[in-house]
Design a protein around this motif. Structure first.
Motif, PDB file in Angstrom:
ATOM      1  N   GLY A 112       1.119  -0.908   0.117  1.00 17.65           N
ATOM      2  CA  GLY A 112      -0.321   0.089  -0.207  1.00 17.65           C
ATOM      3  C   GLY A 112       0.676   1.673  -0.054  1.00 17.65           C
ATOM      4  O   GLY A 112       0.670   2.404  -0.135  1.00 17.65           O
ATOM      5  N   THR A 116       4.480  -0.870  -6.418  1.00 20.14           N
ATOM      6  CA  THR A 116       4.645  -0.949  -7.636  1.00 20.14           C
ATOM      7  C   THR A 116       3.886  -0.533  -8.822  1.00 20.14           C
ATOM      8  O   THR A 116       4.632   0.045  -9.334  1.00 20.14           O
ATOM      9  CB  THR A 116       3.127  -1.850  -7.740  1.00 20.14           C
ATOM     10  OG1 THR A 116       3.091  -3.221  -6.479  1.00 20.14           O
ATOM     11  CG2 THR A 116       3.203  -2.933  -8.624  1.00 20.14           C
ATOM     12  N   THR A 117       3.297   0.766  -8.351  1.00 14.82           N
ATOM     13  CA  THR A 117       2.938   1.954  -9.454  1.00 14.82           C
ATOM     14  C   THR A 117       4.096   2.642  -9.329  1.00 14.82           C
ATOM     15  O   THR A 117       4.837   2.844 -10.229  1.00 14.82           O
ATOM     16  CB  THR A 117       1.616   2.927  -8.336  1.00 14.82           C
ATOM     17  OG1 THR A 117       0.855   2.255  -7.622  1.00 14.82           O
ATOM     18  CG2 THR A 117       1.679   4.093  -9.357  1.00 14.82           C
ATOM     19  N   ARG A 251       2.780   9.967  -2.684  1.00 14.96           N
ATOM     20  CA  ARG A 251       1.991  10.533  -1.898  1.00 14.96           C
ATOM     21  C   ARG A 251       2.800  12.083  -1.320  1.00 14.96           C
ATOM     22  O   ARG A 251       1.536  12.711  -0.297  1.00 14.96           O
ATOM     23  CB  ARG A 251       0.838  10.185  -1.181  1.00 14.96           C
ATOM     24  CG  ARG A 251       0.323   8.685  -1.824  1.00 14.96           C
ATOM     25  CD  ARG A 251      -0.571   8.402  -0.777  1.00 14.96           C
ATOM     26  NE  ARG A 251      -1.148   7.042  -1.485  1.00 14.96           N
ATOM     27  CZ  ARG A 251      -0.940   5.921  -0.683  1.00 14.96           C
ATOM     28  NH1 ARG A 251      -0.250   5.432  -0.340  1.00 14.96           N
ATOM     29  NH2 ARG A 251      -1.477   4.960  -1.466  1.00 14.96           N
ATOM     30  N   ASP A 253       1.808  14.098  -3.504  1.00 19.09           N
ATOM     31  CA  ASP A 253       0.278  15.254  -3.421  1.00 19.09           C
ATOM     32  C   ASP A 253      -0.664  15.262  -3.324  1.00 19.09           C
ATOM     33  O   ASP A 253      -1.405  16.110  -2.588  1.00 19.09           O
ATOM     34  CB  ASP A 253       0.417  15.371  -4.883  1.00 19.09           C
ATOM     35  CG  ASP A 253      -0.092  13.419  -4.558  1.00 19.09           C
ATOM     36  OD1 ASP A 253       1.218  12.680  -4.475  1.00 19.09           O
ATOM     37  OD2 ASP A 253      -1.323  13.339  -5.038  1.00 19.09           O
TER      38      ASP A 253
HETATM   39  P1  GDP Z   1       1.921  -1.620  -3.524  1.00 21.39           P
HETATM   40  O1  GDP Z   1       0.653  -1.935  -2.249  1.00 21.39           O
HETATM   41  O2  GDP Z   1       2.539  -0.649  -2.427  1.00 21.39           O
HETATM   42  O3  GDP Z   1       2.288  -1.951  -4.508  1.00 21.39           O
HETATM   43  O4  GDP Z   1       1.124   0.088  -3.715  1.00 21.39           O
HETATM   44  P2  GDP Z   1       0.180   0.590  -4.639  1.00 21.39           P
HETATM   45  O5  GDP Z   1       1.565   0.991  -5.457  1.00 21.39           O
HETATM   46  O6  GDP Z   1      -0.782  -0.771  -5.580  1.00 21.39           O
HETATM   47  O7  GDP Z   1      -0.664   1.840  -4.886  1.00 21.39           O
HETATM   48  C1  GDP Z   1      -1.462   2.111  -3.842  1.00 21.39           C
HETATM   49  C2  GDP Z   1      -2.361   3.233  -3.893  1.00 21.39           C
HETATM   50  O8  GDP Z   1      -1.572   4.309  -3.855  1.00 21.39           O
HETATM   51  C3  GDP Z   1      -2.685   3.021  -5.911  1.00 21.39           C
HETATM   52  O9  GDP Z   1      -3.980   3.236  -5.793  1.00 21.39           O
HETATM   53  C4  GDP Z   1      -1.330   3.667  -6.632  1.00 21.39           C
HETATM   54  O10 GDP Z   1      -2.204   4.889  -7.606  1.00 21.39           O
HETATM   55  C5  GDP Z   1      -1.601   5.367  -5.270  1.00 21.39           C
HETATM   56  N1  GDP Z   1      -0.486   6.084  -5.124  1.00 21.39           N
HETATM   57  C6  GDP Z   1       1.366   5.135  -5.038  1.00 21.39           C
HETATM   58  N2  GDP Z   1       1.674   6.392  -5.117  1.00 21.39           N
HETATM   59  C7  GDP Z   1       1.079   7.637  -5.421  1.00 21.39           C
HETATM   60  C8  GDP Z   1       1.539   8.266  -5.144  1.00 21.39           C
HETATM   61  O11 GDP Z   1       2.585   9.558  -5.478  1.00 21.39           O
HETATM   62  N3  GDP Z   1       0.171  10.288  -5.267  1.00 21.39           N
HETATM   63  C9  GDP Z   1      -1.470   9.900  -4.832  1.00 21.39           C
HETATM   64  N4  GDP Z   1      -2.098  10.325  -4.973  1.00 21.39           N
HETATM   65  N5  GDP Z   1      -1.506   7.821  -5.422  1.00 21.39           N
HETATM   66  C10 GDP Z   1      -0.421   7.311  -4.834  1.00 21.39           C
END
Ligand code: GDP
Length: 298
Positions: A112, A116-117, A251, A253
């Motif tokens: 979360g 991954t993003t 995040r 932002d």
């Molecule tokens: P993981 O479980 O660590 O792989 O997390 P994810 O990559 O699935 O991200 C979780 C959520 O956070 C997703 O809905 C992404 O779009 C969102 N997210 C990731 N990075 C950012 C960011 O820099 N800003 C915002 N606003 N959302 C983000």
């Protein structure tokens, strides 16, 4: 983000700016307020203490009280200490891409956090800005959905992902990814490790094994800046077990209080390399301490 800290500091500086003379008491009071503002912004206590100590030291060294514009001088000193605390001047914000290919970049962090993003954002950036041939692989063997997510993001970023082979361990997949990169002529392999809701020994052991197997040029710890002190604690715990080379704060932002960014450098000893500033795959900035300090001071 940083609005709270920004507002608080400008309130403090408003009182100092434009005044012809300041007493030592004025400066001490201002610094006390700076400290409170930092703590309210979720900056770790030792970091806030150290911060104020540095400002005081420099203010004395520069004989602020006797200068013509003491208020402005204090603001300038706070700015400089902010930049230092955020990791300015160490030129460590770019990735080390000098090693012979293929180089692995290991992405670690809690579920979360945006890992991954961020993997996909980074892949896109390396491909488009640095003209690198990038391959991505998900090592999250426990969550097929995470593997699928990386694949979908890879398609959006136009970066290939390693085909999923069920039943392999994370270390096996990492080995297969490096081999595929060698054969396929890729420069960089981004390895998206498994995320957990909290740190557990099994996860740490796995990350260590993958680290040994792939000798990554970078191990980037992805942290959600909105989680404040939790992000700082997570950083401490990862750092104790894995050689983290850099931090990505996601995040930025959002409307977090910003203290995590200020604490990160001193807690991990690793620079913040990138900032996630949105959900889109282009929303990744190289972290710039000067700019961040400017934002905090408003
Ligand atoms: P993981 O479980 O660590 O792989 O997390 P994810 O990559 O699935 O991200 C979780 C959520 O956070 C997703 O809905 C992404 O779009 C969102 N997210 C990731 N990075 C950012 C960011 O820099 N800003 C915002 N606003 N959302 C983000």
């Amino acid at each position: 983000m940083f609005d709270t800290l920004s507002d608080r500091l400008s309130g403090v500086f408003e009182k100092l700016r434009g005044r012809g003379a300041l007493t030592e008491k004025d400066v001490s009071e201002a610094l006390r307020e700076v400290r409170v503002a930092l703590l309210e912004a979720d900056v770790a206590l030792p970091v806030a203490r150290d911060f104020v100590g540095k400002v005081k030291e420099r203010a004395i060294g520069q004989e602020v009280l006797r200068s013509v514009t003491p208020g402005q001088q204090v603001v300038k000193i706070v700015h400089d200490v902010l930049v230092d605390t955020l990791g300015g001047g160490d030129n460590a914000h770019e990735l080390d891409l000098t090693k012979a290919p293929p180089s692995a970049i290991l992405m670690v962090g809690l579920q979360g956090s945006g890992k991954t993003t961020t993997s996909a954002k980074l892949a896109k950036r390396l491909k488009e800005k640095d003209r690198k041939r990038v391959l991505m692989a998900s090592l999250d063997t426990r969550r097929p959905a995470a593997m699928e997510q990386l694949k979908v993001l890879g398609e959006q970023a136009d970066v290939p992902t390693l085909p999923i082979v069920p039943g392999q361990s994370a270390v096996q997949i990492a080995g297969r990814a490096m081999e595929a990169a060698r054969l396929g002529g890729h420069d960089i392999v981004i390895l998206d490790t498994a995320g957990r809701l909290s740190i557990d020994e099994e996860l740490m052991a796995e990350v260590k094994q993958i680290h040994t197997k792939t000798s990554p040029v970078e191990t980037l710890l992805v942290l959600d800046s909105l989680t404040g002190q939790d992000a700082v604690q997570t950083a401490e715990r990862f750092k104790a077990r894995v050689p983290v080379s850099g931090v990505v704060l996601t995040r930025l932002d959002g409307d977090g209080r910003g203290g995590a960014a200020l604490s990160m450098r001193s807690v991990t000893g690793a620079p913040i390399k990138f900032a996630g500033v949105g959900e889109k795959l282009d929303a990744l900035d190289v972290f710039d301490p000067e700019r961040m300090a400017g934002r905090i001071l408003g």
